[in-house]
Design a protein around this motif. Sequence first.
Motif, PDB file in Angstrom:
ATOM      1  N   PRO A  81       0.819  -1.112   0.085  1.00  0.00           N
ATOM      2  CA  PRO A  81      -0.006   0.111  -0.106  1.00  0.00           C
ATOM      3  C   PRO A  81       0.828   1.327   0.194  1.00  0.00           C
ATOM      4  O   PRO A  81       0.568   2.323  -0.751  1.00  0.00           O
ATOM      5  CB  PRO A  81      -0.828  -0.028   1.297  1.00  0.00           C
ATOM      6  N   VAL A  82       2.042   1.210   0.702  1.00  0.00           N
ATOM      7  CA  VAL A  82       2.681   2.470   0.738  1.00  0.00           C
ATOM      8  C   VAL A  82       3.341   2.627  -0.680  1.00  0.00           C
ATOM      9  O   VAL A  82       3.434   3.971  -0.847  1.00  0.00           O
ATOM     10  CB  VAL A  82       3.966   2.382   1.848  1.00  0.00           C
ATOM     11  N   ASP A  83       3.801   1.777  -1.463  1.00  0.00           N
ATOM     12  CA  ASP A  83       4.160   1.803  -2.698  1.00  0.00           C
ATOM     13  C   ASP A  83       3.086   2.369  -3.595  1.00  0.00           C
ATOM     14  O   ASP A  83       3.398   3.295  -4.367  1.00  0.00           O
ATOM     15  CB  ASP A  83       4.792   0.543  -3.531  1.00  0.00           C
ATOM     16  N   ILE A  84       1.894   1.877  -3.724  1.00  0.00           N
ATOM     17  CA  ILE A  84       0.531   2.419  -4.140  1.00  0.00           C
ATOM     18  C   ILE A  84       0.691   3.951  -4.005  1.00  0.00           C
ATOM     19  O   ILE A  84       0.361   4.883  -4.717  1.00  0.00           O
ATOM     20  CB  ILE A  84      -0.588   1.680  -4.085  1.00  0.00           C
ATOM     21  N   LYS A  85       0.724   4.189  -2.532  1.00  0.00           N
ATOM     22  CA  LYS A  85       0.207   5.696  -2.128  1.00  0.00           C
ATOM     23  C   LYS A  85       1.336   6.729  -2.715  1.00  0.00           C
ATOM     24  O   LYS A  85       1.299   7.769  -3.054  1.00  0.00           O
ATOM     25  CB  LYS A  85       0.459   5.443  -0.720  1.00  0.00           C
ATOM     26  N   VAL A 102      -7.858  -5.636  -6.791  1.00  0.00           N
ATOM     27  CA  VAL A 102      -6.657  -5.626  -5.444  1.00  0.00           C
ATOM     28  C   VAL A 102      -7.343  -6.656  -4.432  1.00  0.00           C
ATOM     29  O   VAL A 102      -8.437  -6.668  -4.038  1.00  0.00           O
ATOM     30  CB  VAL A 102      -6.942  -4.243  -4.823  1.00  0.00           C
ATOM     31  N   THR A 103      -6.315  -7.183  -3.813  1.00  0.00           N
ATOM     32  CA  THR A 103      -6.782  -8.219  -2.842  1.00  0.00           C
ATOM     33  C   THR A 103      -5.424  -7.970  -1.497  1.00  0.00           C
ATOM     34  O   THR A 103      -4.375  -7.430  -1.738  1.00  0.00           O
ATOM     35  CB  THR A 103      -6.527  -9.723  -3.139  1.00  0.00           C
ATOM     36  N   CYS A 104      -6.196  -8.170  -0.354  1.00  0.00           N
ATOM     37  CA  CYS A 104      -5.258  -8.331   0.798  1.00  0.00           C
ATOM     38  C   CYS A 104      -5.659  -9.442   1.587  1.00  0.00           C
ATOM     39  O   CYS A 104      -6.199 -10.452   1.035  1.00  0.00           O
ATOM     40  CB  CYS A 104      -5.818  -6.946   1.686  1.00  0.00           C
ATOM     41  N   ASP A 105      -5.496  -9.484   3.179  1.00  0.00           N
ATOM     42  CA  ASP A 105      -5.719 -10.717   3.809  1.00  0.00           C
ATOM     43  C   ASP A 105      -7.089 -11.134   3.673  1.00  0.00           C
ATOM     44  O   ASP A 105      -7.390 -12.145   3.533  1.00  0.00           O
ATOM     45  CB  ASP A 105      -4.909 -10.294   5.367  1.00  0.00           C
ATOM     46  N   ASN A 106      -8.008 -10.058   4.014  1.00  0.00           N
ATOM     47  CA  ASN A 106      -9.093 -10.313   4.488  1.00  0.00           C
ATOM     48  C   ASN A 106     -10.330  -9.523   3.796  1.00  0.00           C
ATOM     49  O   ASN A 106     -11.485  -9.457   4.114  1.00  0.00           O
ATOM     50  CB  ASN A 106      -9.570 -10.414   5.832  1.00  0.00           C
ATOM     51  N   GLY A 107      -9.933  -8.827   2.681  1.00  0.00           N
ATOM     52  CA  GLY A 107     -10.716  -7.846   2.092  1.00  0.00           C
ATOM     53  C   GLY A 107     -10.977  -6.114   3.019  1.00  0.00           C
ATOM     54  O   GLY A 107     -11.742  -5.637   2.499  1.00  0.00           O
ATOM     55  N   MET A 108     -10.279  -6.179   3.892  1.00  0.00           N
ATOM     56  CA  MET A 108     -10.491  -4.890   4.817  1.00  0.00           C
ATOM     57  C   MET A 108      -9.757  -3.690   4.100  1.00  0.00           C
ATOM     58  O   MET A 108     -10.213  -2.763   4.336  1.00  0.00           O
ATOM     59  CB  MET A 108      -9.974  -5.185   6.365  1.00  0.00           C
ATOM     60  N   SER A 109      -8.571  -4.085   3.534  1.00  0.00           N
ATOM     61  CA  SER A 109      -7.821  -2.806   3.405  1.00  0.00           C
ATOM     62  C   SER A 109      -7.550  -2.658   1.737  1.00  0.00           C
ATOM     63  O   SER A 109      -6.964  -1.723   1.227  1.00  0.00           O
ATOM     64  CB  SER A 109      -6.310  -2.989   3.934  1.00  0.00           C
TER      65      SER A 109
END
Length: 146
Positions: A81-85, A102-109
């Motif tokens: 996320p920091v690289d995207i930012k 976009v995918t993450c651990d559980n869909g929250m971020s």
Amino acid sequence: MDFVNELLPFVKNHPILSLGWLAIFVAIIHLTIKSKFSKVTQITNGIAVNLMNKEEAVIVDIRNADNFKRGHITGSHNILPVDIKNNSIKQIEKFKTNPIIVTCDNGMSAVASGEILAKLGFEKVYALKDGIAGWNGENLPLVKSK
């Protein structure tokens, strides 16, 4: 009118509980409005597979490198996320017209990073509902790397 007559004494006797309920109510309204105006659509695993197979969707996995190595969707790009930012996304720049999932651990971020990608000019941005946990929970394939 009975409700109002009962509400006022309750609020007087339970101010912290009342504030808690009010905060939850405001949060629900805020999240509902925010999701209505979001440029990122949350999608299920089935829709993601369809986009991957029929529209050459690109998977952006925003988890840390260790979690990515433990198991990721085939062909995923591991971008934090920091690289995207910071707009350090050279590896996916050429895919601005492709669907981006976009995918993450559980869909929250995933949605937050997806919003940034949309602002950077990616046309069709999606977030994988329930993330890799949901993908794995449906026994869909994950690639492990060393």
